[in-house]
Design an enzyme around this catalytic site. Sequence first.
Site, PDB file in Angstrom:
ATOM      1  N   ASP A  83       0.849  -1.195   0.000  1.00  9.41           N
ATOM      2  CA  ASP A  83       0.000   0.000   0.000  1.00  9.41           C
ATOM      3  C   ASP A  83       0.879   1.238   0.000  1.00  9.41           C
ATOM      4  O   ASP A  83       1.930   1.269   0.618  1.00  9.41           O
ATOM      5  CB  ASP A  83      -0.861   0.052   1.279  1.00  9.41           C
ATOM      6  CG  ASP A  83      -1.809  -1.110   1.343  1.00  9.41           C
ATOM      7  OD1 ASP A  83      -2.208  -1.594   0.269  1.00  9.41           O
ATOM      8  OD2 ASP A  83      -2.141  -1.546   2.463  1.00  9.41           O
ATOM      9  N   ASP A  89      -1.934  13.947   7.079  1.00  7.28           N
ATOM     10  CA  ASP A  89      -2.990  14.952   6.873  1.00  7.28           C
ATOM     11  C   ASP A  89      -3.888  14.560   5.704  1.00  7.28           C
ATOM     12  O   ASP A  89      -5.098  14.786   5.741  1.00  7.28           O
ATOM     13  CB  ASP A  89      -2.435  16.375   6.744  1.00  7.28           C
ATOM     14  CG  ASP A  89      -1.190  16.468   5.897  1.00  7.28           C
ATOM     15  OD1 ASP A  89      -0.818  15.451   5.285  1.00  7.28           O
ATOM     16  OD2 ASP A  89      -0.604  17.558   5.836  1.00  7.28           O
ATOM     17  N   GLU A 112      -9.551  22.192   4.369  1.00  2.00           N
ATOM     18  CA  GLU A 112      -8.327  22.970   4.170  1.00  2.00           C
ATOM     19  C   GLU A 112      -7.404  22.278   3.168  1.00  2.00           C
ATOM     20  O   GLU A 112      -6.593  22.909   2.517  1.00  2.00           O
ATOM     21  CB  GLU A 112      -7.606  23.158   5.513  1.00  2.00           C
ATOM     22  CG  GLU A 112      -6.614  24.294   5.464  1.00  2.00           C
ATOM     23  CD  GLU A 112      -5.667  24.331   6.643  1.00  2.00           C
ATOM     24  OE1 GLU A 112      -6.061  24.821   7.699  1.00  2.00           O
ATOM     25  OE2 GLU A 112      -4.521  23.862   6.489  1.00  2.00           O
ATOM     26  N   GLU A 113      -7.551  20.959   3.044  1.00  2.93           N
ATOM     27  CA  GLU A 113      -6.685  20.191   2.139  1.00  2.93           C
ATOM     28  C   GLU A 113      -7.127  20.241   0.679  1.00  2.93           C
ATOM     29  O   GLU A 113      -6.388  19.818  -0.198  1.00  2.93           O
ATOM     30  CB  GLU A 113      -6.677  18.716   2.566  1.00  2.93           C
ATOM     31  CG  GLU A 113      -5.915  18.430   3.831  1.00  2.93           C
ATOM     32  CD  GLU A 113      -4.402  18.537   3.650  1.00  2.93           C
ATOM     33  OE1 GLU A 113      -3.891  18.117   2.603  1.00  2.93           O
ATOM     34  OE2 GLU A 113      -3.740  19.058   4.560  1.00  2.93           O
ATOM     35  N   ASP A 135     -10.534  21.333   9.039  1.00  2.00           N
ATOM     36  CA  ASP A 135      -9.090  21.236   8.865  1.00  2.00           C
ATOM     37  C   ASP A 135      -8.762  19.848   9.417  1.00  2.00           C
ATOM     38  O   ASP A 135      -8.849  19.617  10.622  1.00  2.00           O
ATOM     39  CB  ASP A 135      -8.387  22.334   9.684  1.00  2.00           C
ATOM     40  CG  ASP A 135      -6.872  22.250   9.519  1.00  2.00           C
ATOM     41  OD1 ASP A 135      -6.387  21.282   8.917  1.00  2.00           O
ATOM     42  OD2 ASP A 135      -6.177  23.160  10.015  1.00  2.00           O
ATOM     43  N   LEU A 137      -6.132  17.878   9.858  1.00  2.00           N
ATOM     44  CA  LEU A 137      -5.044  17.657  10.819  1.00  2.00           C
ATOM     45  C   LEU A 137      -4.256  18.943  10.972  1.00  2.00           C
ATOM     46  O   LEU A 137      -3.267  19.177  10.264  1.00  2.00           O
ATOM     47  CB  LEU A 137      -4.152  16.505  10.353  1.00  2.00           C
ATOM     48  CG  LEU A 137      -3.551  15.640  11.467  1.00  2.00           C
ATOM     49  CD1 LEU A 137      -4.614  15.108  12.415  1.00  2.00           C
ATOM     50  CD2 LEU A 137      -2.761  14.496  10.891  1.00  2.00           C
ATOM     51  N   ASP A 138      -4.721  19.768  11.877  1.00  2.00           N
ATOM     52  CA  ASP A 138      -4.070  21.055  12.070  1.00  2.00           C
ATOM     53  C   ASP A 138      -2.767  20.879  12.850  1.00  2.00           C
ATOM     54  O   ASP A 138      -2.717  20.100  13.805  1.00  2.00           O
ATOM     55  CB  ASP A 138      -5.006  21.990  12.840  1.00  2.00           C
ATOM     56  CG  ASP A 138      -4.401  23.365  12.990  1.00  2.00           C
ATOM     57  OD1 ASP A 138      -4.133  23.995  11.971  1.00  2.00           O
ATOM     58  OD2 ASP A 138      -4.170  23.775  14.140  1.00  2.00           O
ATOM     59  N   GLU A 294     -10.210  27.273  10.666  1.00  2.00           N
ATOM     60  CA  GLU A 294      -9.518  27.354  11.963  1.00  2.00           C
ATOM     61  C   GLU A 294     -10.152  28.425  12.861  1.00  2.00           C
ATOM     62  O   GLU A 294     -10.600  28.133  13.973  1.00  2.00           O
ATOM     63  CB  GLU A 294      -8.028  27.639  11.733  1.00  2.00           C
ATOM     64  CG  GLU A 294      -7.317  26.459  11.076  1.00  2.00           C
ATOM     65  CD  GLU A 294      -5.994  26.804  10.398  1.00  2.00           C
ATOM     66  OE1 GLU A 294      -5.800  27.951   9.976  1.00  2.00           O
ATOM     67  OE2 GLU A 294      -5.147  25.902  10.277  1.00  2.00           O
TER      68      GLU A 294
HETATM   69  P1  AHM Z   1      -1.425  24.176   9.301  1.00  2.00           P
HETATM   70  O1  AHM Z   1      -2.925  24.204   9.105  1.00  2.00           O
HETATM   71  O2  AHM Z   1      -0.666  24.201   8.011  1.00  2.00           O
HETATM   72  O3  AHM Z   1      -1.001  23.082  10.235  1.00  2.00           O
HETATM   73  O4  AHM Z   1      -1.031  25.602   9.965  1.00  2.00           O
HETATM   74  C1  AHM Z   1      -1.720  26.035  11.088  1.00  2.00           C
HETATM   75  C2  AHM Z   1      -0.807  26.028  12.268  1.00  2.00           C
HETATM   76  C3  AHM Z   1      -1.522  26.270  13.575  1.00  2.00           C
HETATM   77  O5  AHM Z   1      -1.909  25.077  14.176  1.00  2.00           O
HETATM   78  C4  AHM Z   1      -0.451  26.955  14.389  1.00  2.00           C
HETATM   79  O6  AHM Z   1      -0.973  27.767  15.394  1.00  2.00           O
HETATM   80  C5  AHM Z   1       0.276  27.760  13.350  1.00  2.00           C
HETATM   81  O7  AHM Z   1       0.087  27.103  12.126  1.00  2.00           O
HETATM   82  C6  AHM Z   1       1.742  27.844  13.622  1.00  2.00           C
HETATM   83  O8  AHM Z   1       2.322  28.678  12.681  1.00  2.00           O
HETATM   84  P2  AHM Z   1       3.817  29.229  12.868  1.00  2.00           P
HETATM   85  O9  AHM Z   1       4.703  28.055  12.690  1.00  2.00           O
HETATM   86  O10 AHM Z   1       3.961  30.259  11.799  1.00  2.00           O
HETATM   87  O11 AHM Z   1       3.895  29.814  14.239  1.00  2.00           O
HETATM   88 MG    MG Z   2      -4.523  24.159   9.841  1.00  2.00          MG
END
Ligand code: AHM
Ligand code: MG
Length: 354
Positions: A83, A89, A112-113, A135, A137-138, A294
């Site tokens: 696989d 994400d 978001e993806e 989102d 996997l933030d 977010e």
């Molecule tokens: P992502 O959605 O690409 O993971 O970005 C969001 C994340 C937030 O969880 C976090 O607060 C922020 O980006 C951190 O950004 P930085 O590294 O600029 O501080």
């Molecule tokens: Mg995010």
Amino acid sequence: MSTTKKAVQHSQPTGSALPGNRIITLDEFIIRSEKDFDYATGELTGLLRDIGVAAKIINREVNKAGLVNILGVADSGENQSGDIQQKLDVYANDKLVECLQNSGECCAIASEEDEGIINVPAVGSKQSHYIVMFDPLDGSSNIDVNVSVGTIFAIYRRKSDPSGPATIADFLQPGSKQVAAGYVLYGTSTILVYTTGRGVNGFTLDPSIGEFCLSHRNMRIPNSGSTYSVNQGYYSKFDLEMRRYIDHCSDQNYGLRYIGSMVSDIHRILIHGGIFLYPATRKYPKGKLRLLYECNPLSMIVEQAGGKAINTQLKRILEMVPTELHQRGTIAIGSPDMVDELKAFIERYSALPI
Ligand code: AHM
Ligand code: MG
């Protein structure tokens, strides 16, 4: 501007059990809460359940992330059974889409993806009235180093005619129109926190029974806190008012706590109080974080818990009218007294016409 540290009130988890130690699972809680809504058709209940199921599947994979090399993923990106190994994400995105598509409880999804919206084919004769945004996997850049990440979601009622496909206008609604919002934090334990506009409740995953159990009933954010959360590495890129406020936090001996994973930072603030800031930088002159995926859902949660969320133009986040799906914005969110204090700094030091 106040220069004294405010007393901190901590909200307490209430335990996962009812009097008599009866555990309440997320499913049971959702079904019971449905009775609070006069117009309840069961769709929203079904959607929250779908998200809960997807969260358990994502949790399982996130927990295995550190084992990837031991479990036989080759450099080619293929595991032993042939696989293709997906980035987590992307995996989380696919699982959420799959769970929501299978039940047909929503008519369209935005993530978001993904660049555009995904229309969900009707399941049987069901006509869904809801759209979901997430989102998946933030903070996923933190996975390699075992730091907590999260899923954030928002549910809206569609505006378009339910007999046709959903449209972009269904997604470009202000956050105040969210009917539910929440997040899942894959942390030292996994917790799902959500609101349907009647308070905020948190459910911790008990892995031994595979159920989210009510652990934080009616969460309330403390009025103030003793920490601030911002990427201070960008200090010199911030506007004057933001630098002055950060200096003030430091003068007040507030602790700096910044995980770099917004769900984790917001969860801590929800429990212990504090403020989270992501202002404009030179790299992101409009702010980095996404309004729809977010800022809006986390603002609804924080406001429902008694907190505040504004942007650096001092507009309430939930009243912003989005113009595009992946719109970015600035944010200041957290304990109400601290957001008010920041507001006073912005009014005093910025060039904003106030
Ligand atoms: P992502 O959605 O690409 O993971 O970005 C969001 C994340 C937030 O969880 C976090 O607060 C922020 O980006 C951190 O950004 P930085 O590294 O600029 O501080
Ligand atoms: Mg995010």
